[in-house]
Design a protein around this motif. Structure first.
Motif, PDB file in Angstrom:
ATOM      1  N   LYS A 174      -0.396   6.559  -2.351  1.00  0.00           N
ATOM      2  CA  LYS A 174      -1.798   6.382  -2.530  1.00  0.00           C
ATOM      3  C   LYS A 174      -2.045   6.427  -3.843  1.00  0.00           C
ATOM      4  O   LYS A 174      -2.734   5.648  -4.907  1.00  0.00           O
ATOM      5  CB  LYS A 174      -2.705   7.164  -1.659  1.00  0.00           C
TER       6      LYS A 174
ATOM      7  N   LYS B 206      -2.518   3.458  -7.340  1.00  0.00           N
ATOM      8  CA  LYS B 206      -3.790   3.548  -7.968  1.00  0.00           C
ATOM      9  C   LYS B 206      -3.469   3.663  -9.541  1.00  0.00           C
ATOM     10  O   LYS B 206      -4.086   3.348 -10.535  1.00  0.00           O
ATOM     11  CB  LYS B 206      -4.693   4.582  -7.884  1.00  0.00           C
TER      12      LYS B 206
ATOM     13  N   THR C 186      -6.160   3.583   8.839  1.00  0.00           N
ATOM     14  CA  THR C 186      -7.484   3.391   8.944  1.00  0.00           C
ATOM     15  C   THR C 186      -7.884   2.427  10.303  1.00  0.00           C
ATOM     16  O   THR C 186      -7.015   1.510  10.500  1.00  0.00           O
ATOM     17  CB  THR C 186      -8.181   2.495   7.588  1.00  0.00           C
TER      18      THR C 186
ATOM     19  N   SER D 123      -9.798   0.273  13.074  1.00  0.00           N
ATOM     20  CA  SER D 123     -10.806  -0.908  13.338  1.00  0.00           C
ATOM     21  C   SER D 123     -11.632  -0.795  14.388  1.00  0.00           C
ATOM     22  O   SER D 123     -11.265  -0.223  15.476  1.00  0.00           O
ATOM     23  CB  SER D 123     -10.070  -2.326  13.680  1.00  0.00           C
TER      24      SER D 123
ATOM     25  N   SER E 129      -4.944  -1.376   4.110  1.00  0.00           N
ATOM     26  CA  SER E 129      -5.681  -0.985   2.869  1.00  0.00           C
ATOM     27  C   SER E 129      -5.012  -1.818   1.730  1.00  0.00           C
ATOM     28  O   SER E 129      -4.130  -2.416   1.899  1.00  0.00           O
ATOM     29  CB  SER E 129      -5.472   0.604   2.481  1.00  0.00           C
ATOM     30  N   ARG E 130      -5.936  -2.010   0.778  1.00  0.00           N
ATOM     31  CA  ARG E 130      -5.517  -2.743  -0.336  1.00  0.00           C
ATOM     32  C   ARG E 130      -4.326  -1.979  -1.088  1.00  0.00           C
ATOM     33  O   ARG E 130      -4.327  -0.711  -1.148  1.00  0.00           O
ATOM     34  CB  ARG E 130      -6.638  -2.929  -1.156  1.00  0.00           C
TER      35      ARG E 130
ATOM     36  N   LYS F 240       3.613   0.705  -2.089  1.00  0.00           N
ATOM     37  CA  LYS F 240       2.533   1.094  -0.894  1.00  0.00           C
ATOM     38  C   LYS F 240       2.872  -0.159  -0.019  1.00  0.00           C
ATOM     39  O   LYS F 240       2.654   0.258   1.278  1.00  0.00           O
ATOM     40  CB  LYS F 240       1.237   1.036  -1.695  1.00  0.00           C
TER      41      LYS F 240
ATOM     42  N   THR G 215       2.930   3.184   6.522  1.00  0.00           N
ATOM     43  CA  THR G 215       1.477   3.241   6.782  1.00  0.00           C
ATOM     44  C   THR G 215       0.824   1.756   6.662  1.00  0.00           C
ATOM     45  O   THR G 215      -0.052   1.428   7.381  1.00  0.00           O
ATOM     46  CB  THR G 215       0.551   4.249   6.088  1.00  0.00           C
ATOM     47  N   GLN G 216       1.639   0.867   5.722  1.00  0.00           N
ATOM     48  CA  GLN G 216       1.107  -0.365   5.436  1.00  0.00           C
ATOM     49  C   GLN G 216       1.924  -1.489   6.041  1.00  0.00           C
ATOM     50  O   GLN G 216       1.421  -2.244   6.846  1.00  0.00           O
ATOM     51  CB  GLN G 216       1.240  -0.752   3.744  1.00  0.00           C
TER      52      GLN G 216
END
Length: 515
Positions: A145, A149, A447, A449, A464-465, A471, A476-477
């Motif tokens: 994460k 970024k 995350t 829904s 996630s973006r 990532k 997790t993605q």
């Protein structure tokens, strides 16, 4: 620290014959006996005769807070672990009945800890619902994460010097008391820790018995949970993220500025102070720092007067982690180990029939290709093909399948391709996390829904973006789309066995990844 009243302290233990029988049933008859020569097979086959006597001995031991001397003897075999072959690790064998009694005490302590939530969330070792994999997924989920970024991070890998051997007994007992373990249980533990003796055995020859004056006995059942409690407050006052797996400890810190680096240095100083206070010692020459990110300040950290070495690659709980967060090195290592084992099987086994080779492949080769693979599942085609090549080679060795196409070989042997197995493994791990079989912070990983009108099932995840492939292809993605596509009867399975059965049906029907 334990804050319950006296009635909630763990101060006495009493065991029933049924509990002892249940533990005898769980004994592994393929394990070796301890110094007393009592083989687990004998104990298991004579369980009805043994259980009554052993129950009385156990309760007498707990009541008198004393442990028979025969249960405090250990045979130690030097085995190579890592580093120099001249510096062997220890493999310790203790009494089977003694281990059974330790299991009773350990189970009572674990229930006490779980009931009062006494163990730090940072500890993953010897904890129900936690593992090397959950440690890596949670920790590197956070790393990914930050890196996505564009933020630099530092990871510090810490190394305790002979951790299990160094634990001072009186300080350990003080820690146990602070966790609400008192009375006869504390006195029994104190007696159990004292007067251990061990001898080294090589090829049936043994050294003289030597006393053990500190540490928690290696090869014991109770030792690991006691060590967990001893280092439970290790990160108290530390601001960096800490992840522990028994003795393996690592820190994660976002280091955008010099002030962030100085904050991490303060944390390392606090850890050094803790080690000094509790008579433990960090092997600072083996403690390392991994600087990750383009704008990383590459700060030099120190512990106990010595600068920490930097590393671009580290073996973390058996998985090679690269500073670039790419997994090609780990893939190459897995292929190398699997091929080496396959070579041994090819040379050593003359009978190359399916009923001989297939079980050997599943038990000795495939584990190298699947260990913690949810953490390092490769996105690159070259790595995917390199892994698949091992299974192609293994299946081609089987008599009668040498000239059969790979896809047909898999069908005849009832195997999935490794790529498909990895997808299957991903889904099983997501199910374990979603159904609380794995004790992880779900919110940290996924995350949810909350749209109740969604098609298929109501346990959908939201991806996630991301800016980077690191990532994009992390667990997790990459799992989100396949998980969301699963039918409701799959995700709402009541057990893991049921989930696997329904998942396999779905994957066959959908022909995921071709075969």
């Amino acid at each position: 620290t334990f804050v319950g009243d006296k009635s909630e302290e763990l101060s006495r233990i009493e065991v029933s014959r049924e509990e002892v029988l249940e533990l005898i049933d769980k004994l592994n008859i393929n394990k070796s006996p301890g110094p007393d020569g009592i083989h687990p097979r004998v104990q298991k086959e004579l369980k009805c005769e043994v259980a009554e006597l052993l129950t009385k001995v156990c309760n007498l031991s707990f009541k008198s807070a004393s442990v028979p001397n025969d249960w405090k003897l250990a045979n130690v075999t030097p085995i190579f672990k890592k580093g120099s072959r001249g510096d062997p690790g220890n493999y310790s064998l203790t009494s089977v009945p003694g281990k059974l009694v330790e299991t009773i005490v350990k189970n009572k302590i674990v229930r006490h800890i779980e009931k009062h939530k006494l163990l730090s969330n940072s500890q993953y070792g010897f904890c129900k619902g936690k593992s090397c994999l959950t440690n890596l997924l949670e920790f590197f989920g956070g790393v990914n994460k930050h890196v996505d970024k564009g933020d630099p991070v530092d990871i510090v890998y810490l190394d305790f010097q002979k951790a299990f051997d160094k634990v001072p007994h009186q300080r350990l007992l003080c820690k146990l008391s602070c966790h609400g373990i008192k009375g006869k249980v504390l006195s029994w533990t104190e007696n159990w820790l004292k007067d251990w003796e061990q001898r080294v055995g090589i090829n049936g020859k043994f050294s003289e018995w030597r006393g053990v004056t500190s540490g928690v006995p290696q090869g014991s059942v109770l030792g690991p949970i006691l060590f967990n409690l001893f280092i439970n407050d290790l990160e108290k006052g530390v601001n960096s993220e800490v992840a522990k797996f028994a003795v393996d400890t690592k820190l994660l810190k976002l280091v955008k500025t010099k002030a962030d680096c100085e904050e991490l240095q303060k944390d390392l100083t606090k850890l050094s102070d803790w080690a000094t206070k509790w008579q433990m010692k960090f092997n600072v020459h083996k403690c390392k720092v991994m600087h990750i990110g383009k704008n990383n300040p590459n700060y030099t950290y120190n512990m106990m007067g010595a600068n920490l070495a930097t590393t671009s690659q580290e073996k973390d709980l058996g998985v090679i982690v690269d500073g670039s967060l790419k997994m090609s090195t780990q893939c190459a290592e897995a292929v190398k180990k699997a091929n080496r084992m396959l070579g041994i099987i090819k040379k050593g086994i003359e009978n190359k029939t399916e009923n001989i080779l297939l079980p050997l492949y599943k038990s000795m080769v495939h584990p190298h290709l699947k260990y913690c693979v949810q953490m390092w599942s490769p996105p690159l085609k070259k790595d995917i093909l390199a892994l698949e090549k091992v299974q192609k080679r293994a299946t081609k060795m089987i008599k009668g399948l040498e000239r059969v196409p790979y896809k047909e070989r898999l069908k005849r042997l009832g195997l999935f391709s490794l790529e498909k197995r990895r997808l299957r493994g991903d889904m099983i791990e997501v199910y374990k996390i979603m159904s609380d079989v794995e004790k992880v912070d779900k919110e940290k990983l996924f995350t949810y829904s909350h749209n109740t009108r969604t098609m298929d099932h109501q346990m959908k995840l939201i991806g996630s973006r991301f800016k980077t492939n690191k990532k994009k292809f992390f667990f997790t993605q990459r799992t989100v789309n396949l998980w969301n596509s699963l039918p409701e009867e799959v995700v709402k399975a009541r057990t893991i066995t049921e989930f696997k059965r329904e998942l396999d049906k779905f994957m066959v029907v959908k022909s995921i990844n071709g075969y």
